[in-house]
Each structure stands twice: as C-alpha cells, then as structure tokens.
Scaffold this motif. Structure first.
Motif, mmCIF file in Angstrom:
data_model
loop_
_atom_site.group_PDB
_atom_site.id
_atom_site.type_symbol
_atom_site.label_atom_id
_atom_site.label_comp_id
_atom_site.label_asym_id
_atom_site.label_seq_id
_atom_site.Cartn_x
_atom_site.Cartn_y
_atom_site.Cartn_z
ATOM 1 N N THR A 152 -0.388 -5.688 -5.654
ATOM 2 C CA THR A 152 -1.588 -5.716 -4.804
ATOM 3 C C THR A 152 -1.674 -6.959 -3.948
ATOM 4 N N ALA A 195 -8.147 4.542 -8.602
ATOM 5 C CA ALA A 195 -8.458 5.567 -7.605
ATOM 6 C C ALA A 195 -9.663 6.394 -8.016
ATOM 7 N N ASN A 238 2.561 1.617 -3.433
ATOM 8 C CA ASN A 238 1.632 2.070 -4.467
ATOM 9 C C ASN A 238 1.240 3.528 -4.266
ATOM 10 N N THR A 239 1.085 3.938 -3.000
ATOM 11 C CA THR A 239 0.748 5.340 -2.728
ATOM 12 C C THR A 239 1.873 6.257 -3.201
ATOM 13 N N LEU A 261 1.942 6.302 -7.088
ATOM 14 C CA LEU A 261 0.850 7.107 -7.632
ATOM 15 C C LEU A 261 1.152 8.597 -7.492
ATOM 16 N N ALA A 262 1.752 8.970 -6.372
ATOM 17 C CA ALA A 262 2.124 10.376 -6.180
ATOM 18 C C ALA A 262 3.151 10.812 -7.220
ATOM 19 N N ILE A 317 0.841 -1.206 0.000
ATOM 20 C CA ILE A 317 0.000 0.000 0.000
ATOM 21 C C ILE A 317 0.874 1.253 0.000
ATOM 22 N N ARG A 318 1.898 1.236 0.840
ATOM 23 C CA ARG A 318 2.790 2.397 0.905
ATOM 24 C C ARG A 318 3.531 2.603 -0.413
ATOM 25 N N LEU A 331 -3.273 2.581 -11.524
ATOM 26 C CA LEU A 331 -3.624 2.996 -10.162
ATOM 27 C C LEU A 331 -4.477 4.256 -10.174
ATOM 28 N N GLU A 332 -4.192 5.184 -11.056
ATOM 29 C CA GLU A 332 -4.984 6.405 -11.170
ATOM 30 C C GLU A 332 -6.411 6.088 -11.580
#
Length: 249
Positions: A240, A213, A184-185, A188-189, A181-182, A209-210
């Motif tokens: 995932t 989201a 992928n976050t 994505l940023a 999760i970290r 991922l976008e």
C-alpha cells in the motif's frame, strides 16, 4: 469630468485649493493635465455634514499636486472606507476635529492587516494630517504612527529548479502508487477466483484485501490477552505505501 466631458480652461498659476470647491462646500473639481474636469461629490459620503465639508477641503488641498483624475481615485475610495468605518461605530464624530485617539486606533487596528486596508490607512493619514484640529494631542500622536508595511510572506514559492524536482518526486510517487493499486487489484481477483494457495503470503494478503474491500477497515486479530490488534497493517504495508518513502530534498 464635466457633464459632457468638455475641456475646461486651465487655472492660473496662483490657483488655490479653495477655488476647486463648489459653493456648497461638498463638490471638489479636479483638473487633469489636459484640462478636463472631474467632480467628486462629498454629499454622498455617509458622515455628518461638517465632516463632509472638512474632508472636501482636505481632498481639495491634496489634489493640488495631481495631474490626472486617477490620482484621486485611491483617496476617494479610502474616504468611503473611512466613512463606512465611522458609521459602524454607531455614533460617528460630528467633524474631523472631534475624532479621538481611540477611534483612530481602532480604525488602524481594523485595517492594518490587508493590502486594501493599509492603502486606506495611508491615504486617510495623509488627508487627516491636513486637518489643523488634529495637529496636537493624542489624536495627532496616533496619526503620526506610520502605516504598517507589508509583512514577509509566511510561505515562499519554489524556484523553477525546485519545482522541477518536486514534480519529479510527485510523478515517481504517483507511478509507484498506481502500480501497487494495479497489483493489489489483480491479486484480489486471483484470491476471489481461488487461484491462490491457502495459507500462502499472497493468500493472506488477499484475505486482508477482501476484508478492506468489504468493510473499509483492516482486519483485527486477538492477542494473547484477548485484546484486538491489527496484524494486517504490517502485511499490507509494502503493498500500500511501499517499502520506503521518497523524500524531496
């Protein structure tokens, strides 16, 4: 116990159950080993009057072996449950001798699958077998059937060593999921900041991922036949669910 909890005179050795029943036939007095009285009032039982008296006699006879008031509690609760069952039938029998095998079978089937129901079955079976009018015939055969024993549990608890292993596996899975999760976050940023090279694998993952989201769904791509299918599932699988599942052996 008597009205003010007074200590009663102990009964003589030849004391009979009938002497425990009040003149109206509806109140049974039980003496504990200290000689204190407790009255069980059958006038409150929701069955016809003749059956109340018959139940009181059976209860009094059974109480001859008791040395505490607590011994009568499960029998009393079982009688109340039995009375409610008969009331629910719409036309309860007038007396214990009028109970038929069909009613007793329904009583059994309705209460054999729960601990409280089995207790009521056992206690009432003991009391009803004291009734002479139920000593023969189909009703007697129904009462002769033993109370079902508690079934084996469908699930067994883990042993302490197994619990430790399960917790260890769960901890590993949680830690791995948290890391994904970290990651992928952060990816994505970087995608949103334009920090990824176009058409790189990370950029394609960022695109997927976008989309997830924004829509909550994986993006779909048309195949050669024009049908939509999902390519992003394979692209995101490692990010995932990980490369493999961790099992509990």
């Amino acid at each position: 116990m008597s009205g003010r909890g007074r200590k009663a005179v102990l009964p003589p050795p030849d004391f009979q159950a009938t002497e425990r029943i009040a003149a109206d036939g509806l109140q049974v007095t039980v003496l504990n080993k200290e000689g204190f009285e407790r009255a069980f009032d059958f006038a409150a039982i929701a069955v016809p009057q003749p059956m109340r008296c018959s139940l009181a006699r059976a209860f009094a006879a059974q109480s001859m072996g008791w040395n505490s008031h607590a011994s009568g509690e499960p029998y009393w609760r079982s009688i109340e449950v039995f009375a409610l069952f008969l009331k629910a039938q719409g036309q309860p029998a007038e007396d214990l001798g009028d109970l038929n095998s069909a009613t007793l079978r329904l009583w059994r089937n309705n209460h054999k699958d729960t601990p409280g129901g089995r207790e009521a079955l056992g206690k009432m079976r003991t009391l009803l077998k004291r009734e002479p009018r139920l000593a023969q015939g189909l009703a007697a055969e129904e009462l002769a059937r033993p109370v079902p024993k508690k079934g084996k549990p469908s699930k067994q608890s883990y042993r302490p060593s197994e619990c430790d292993q399960v917790l260890l596996v769960a901890e590993r899975q949680f830690r791995a999921a948290l890391l994904r999760i970290r990651e992928n976050t952060a990816l994505l940023a970087r995608y949103r900041a334009g920090a990824l090279a176009p058409d790189s694998r990370d950029w394609r993952v960022g695109t997927a991922l976008e989309h997830v989201a924004a829509t909550g769904e994986l993006p779909g791509f048309p195949d050669k036949a024009g049908k939509v299918y999902t390519r992003a599932e394979g692209l995101l699988r490692e990010r995932t669910v990980g490369r493999r599942r961790v099992g509990c052996s």
